[in-house]
Design a protein around this motif. Structure first.
Motif, short mmCIF file in Angstrom:
data_model
loop_
_atom_site.label_atom_id
_atom_site.label_comp_id
_atom_site.label_asym_id
_atom_site.label_seq_id
_atom_site.Cartn_x
_atom_site.Cartn_y
_atom_site.Cartn_z
N ALA A 14 38.15 40.57 43.51
CA ALA A 14 38.07 40.85 42.08
C ALA A 14 36.76 40.39 41.47
CB ALA A 14 39.24 40.17 41.34
N THR A 18 35.59 41.21 37.42
CA THR A 18 36.02 40.23 36.44
C THR A 18 34.90 39.35 35.94
OG1 THR A 18 36.60 38.68 38.20
CG2 THR A 18 38.35 40.12 37.41
N ASP A 110 47.06 32.61 33.36
CA ASP A 110 46.23 33.74 32.95
C ASP A 110 45.35 34.16 34.12
OD1 ASP A 110 44.42 35.51 31.82
OD2 ASP A 110 44.36 34.45 29.91
N ARG A 111 45.82 35.14 34.87
CA ARG A 111 45.10 35.58 36.08
C ARG A 111 43.71 36.10 35.77
NH1 ARG A 111 46.86 37.02 41.09
NH2 ARG A 111 45.45 38.35 42.29
N ALA A 112 43.58 36.90 34.70
CA ALA A 112 42.29 37.50 34.37
C ALA A 112 41.26 36.42 34.05
CB ALA A 112 42.44 38.46 33.20
N GLN A 115 40.23 34.59 37.29
CA GLN A 115 39.34 35.40 38.12
C GLN A 115 37.95 35.49 37.50
OE1 GLN A 115 39.90 36.38 41.08
NE2 GLN A 115 42.05 35.82 41.17
N ALA A 116 37.87 35.56 36.19
CA ALA A 116 36.57 35.60 35.52
C ALA A 116 35.84 34.28 35.73
CB ALA A 116 36.74 35.89 34.04
#
Length: 235
Positions: A14, A18, A110-112, A115-116
C-alpha cells in the motif's frame, strides 16, 4: 493517536497509494517558517539534533492547539503530522491534505492513517506524532502504543520535541497564544529502536510494543523536564 498496536497488519504493497504529499509538506514548511516567526517569537533549541535525512519519528508533547502547526511550520525538515480527523471537516480539510498532513480517527483503529504513516517513514520522511493522543498537561503521564508501533514496524528513530508556551495561561485548551508571545521548541536526541528494545528481547510483538511504549513514555517525560529546565519555563 491510539489503538495501532496489534490491530492493523503492515502491508507494504500500500506504500505508493497511501503516501501523503511530500511536496505538500515542503510547501507547509515554506509557508510556516515566515508565518510562525511573524506572529510569535519562536526559539528552537538543539535543532542540530534533527537528522538531515532518513526516516524520523518526531514525538511531541501536546498542551495547545498551536503545537502541531508550530512544529510542522518551523522544524528543520518538512513534517507529516497525524491530525485528528475532525480537523478535516469543511474547507480546512482539502488544505491540510494538500499540505501533506494525515487524518486519523482517534477512537477506532484507522488502517488508512497507519498505512500513510508507514509510507511516510519508508520513503525517508518525517512523521509527527503526539503520543498522548490529545491535548493534556504535556507531562506524558500516559501514551498510546502508536509511536512504538511505528518504530518497531519501520526501525525509524524517535526524536522528542517539547513545545513550551503554546498553552495560553497554562490551559490545555482554548485560544492561541497572543501575538508576539515567546514560544520554545526544544529537540532531544534521536533514540534508536535498538536502544528502545533493550530489555524486551524475547517478548512477543504486542508485549514488545507495550514495553517500548513505556520506555518512550519515560524518555519523553524526562525530555519535557529537561526542556523546562533549559528554558526556565514551567509550561
Amino acid at each position: 493517536m491510539n489503538g495501532t498496536s496489534g490491530q492493523v497488519r503492515d502491508r507494504s504493497d500500500a506504500h505508493d497509494r497511501t503516501a501523503p504529499s511530500a511536496r505538500g509538506a515542503k510547501r507547509a514548511h515554506r509557508i510556516g517558517v515566515p508565518l510562525m516567526h511573524s506572529l510569535w517569537h519562536v526559539t528552537q533549541h538543539n535543532a542540530d539534533n534533527v537528522p538531515t535525512e532518513g526516516p524520523l519519528l518526531l514525538a511531541g508533547n501536546h498542551t495547545g492547539f498551536l503545537d502541531g502547526p508550530l512544529i510542522a511550520g518551523v522544524a528543520p525538515r518538512p513534517v507529516h503530522f497525524l491530525v485528528k480527523k475532525e480537523m478535516f471537516v469543511g474547507p480546512l480539510g482539502p488544505i491540510l491534505l494538500k499540505l501533506g498532513q494525515i487524518p486519523i480517527d482517534r477512537d477506532h483503529p484507522d488502517r488508512a492513517a497507519i498505512q500513510a504513516g508507514l509510507a511516510t517513514l519508508r520513503s525517508g520522511g518525517v512523521l509527527g506524532v503526539f503520543p498522548e493522543g490529545t491535548r493534556t498537561t504535556g507531562e506524558f503521564e500516559s501514551v498510546h502504543n502508536g509511536l512504538a508501533y511505528f518504530a518497531v514496524a519501520t526501525g525509524a528513530p524517535v526524536l522528542p520535541v517539547a513545545c513550551l508556551g503554546t498553552a495560553t495561561n497554562g490551559r490545555t485548551v482554548g485560544s492561541l497564544p497572543t501575538p508576539r508571545t515567546h514560544l520554545d521548541l526544544v529537540y532531544g536526541t534521536p533514540v534508536t529502536l535498538e536502544e528502545l528494545s533493550l530489555g524486551s528481547e524475547g517478548l512477543g510483538r504486542r508485549q514488545k510494543i507495550a514495553a517500548i511504549s513505556e520506555e518512550l513514555r519515560v524518555r519523553l517525560a524526562a525530555h519535557v523536564q529537561y526542556a523546562k529546565h533549559l528554558t526556565g519555563r514551567d509550561n
